[in-house]
Design an enzyme around this catalytic site. Structure first.
Site: not given
Ligand code: DX5
Ligand code: ZN
Length: 216
Positions: A9, A34, A36, A38, A67, A69, A138, A176
């Site tokens: 990540s 990966h 992330d 957010m 991913h 979020m 998750m 994850d």
């Protein structure tokens, strides 16, 4: 796609020298990047967006797993594909029209994943499992790296595996949050295909050796 994959990540990488960490991953036995994203609304933290995604695409030589979020992911998936995403995962909890959003991603020519928070049961995937390439379980509450692994994830891996077998799909299972050298082997053995790891890799003295260890 083969299984037993490691996806470092980028959230835990050194943003002062992102190119260096991306090149370390390129040369390592890691399989995916990966990413992330957010938004400070779906999760209580803001990470990064398109400028960082651009840098990752510029240097990465491996599969890019995004991913999201964020609330209303359907507004942004097209741009993430444009910036180089190979797979986009969206949260079940963030989508009122999950089926539509999955097909929106697939129609853009990339793979689609659905993410479940620790409190969301696997049974909600009964009507979508046949449409998705990946289920992301998750194993921490999303928002931050470096949190403690939630043990009931093992039960959810077994339940997801059973659902995949029942519907005879090729869906991958990704885990994850809080993945490290102590739980990776058991997670793979329990049926996980892809493990995300941030803190375990980037805070270790030898990230490449840690990736090798996680893969074994
Ligand atoms: C959490 C993110 C994870 C996180 C994993 O919201 O989705 O990908 O960065 O980090 P570690 O491995 O440090 O728990
Ligand atoms: Zn993630």
């Amino acid at each position: 796609m083969k299984n037993k994959l490691i996806a470092p990540s980028i959230l835990s990488a050194d943003f002062g020298n992102l190119q260096k960490d991306i090149e370390m991953i390129n040369k390592s036995p890691a399989d995916w990047f990966h990413v992330d994203v957010m938004d400070g609304r779906f999760v209580p933290n803001i990470s990064f967006g398109f400028p960082v995604m651009k840098t990752i695409k510029q240097y990465a030589t491996k599969f890019i797993d995004v991913h999201l979020m964020i609330v209303e992911p359907e507004k942004y998936v097209k741009d993430f594909v444009k910036e180089g995403a190979d797979l986009i995962s969206i949260h079940y909890e963030a989508c009122t029209h999950l089926h539509r959003n999955i097909h929106q991603i697939k129609d853009l020519g990339v793979k689609a994943g659905v993410v479940l928070n620790p409190s969301t049961p696997v049974s909600v995937l009964e009507d979508t499992i046949m449409d998705i390439d990946l289920v992301l379980l998750m194993s921490v509450n999303p928002g931050f790296g470096g949190q403690k692994f939630i043990e009931h994830t093992y039960k959810k891996i077994h339940q997801t595996k059973a659902l995949i077998q029942q519907y005879e799909t090729n869906t991958l299972i990704q885990v994850d949050g809080g993945v490290n050298q102590h739980n990776a082997a058991l997670l793979f053995k329990s049926g996980a295909d892809v493990l995300v790891a941030g803190n375990a890799i980037f805070s270790s003295p030898n990230p490449t050796a840690t990736i090798e260890m996680l893969k074994k």
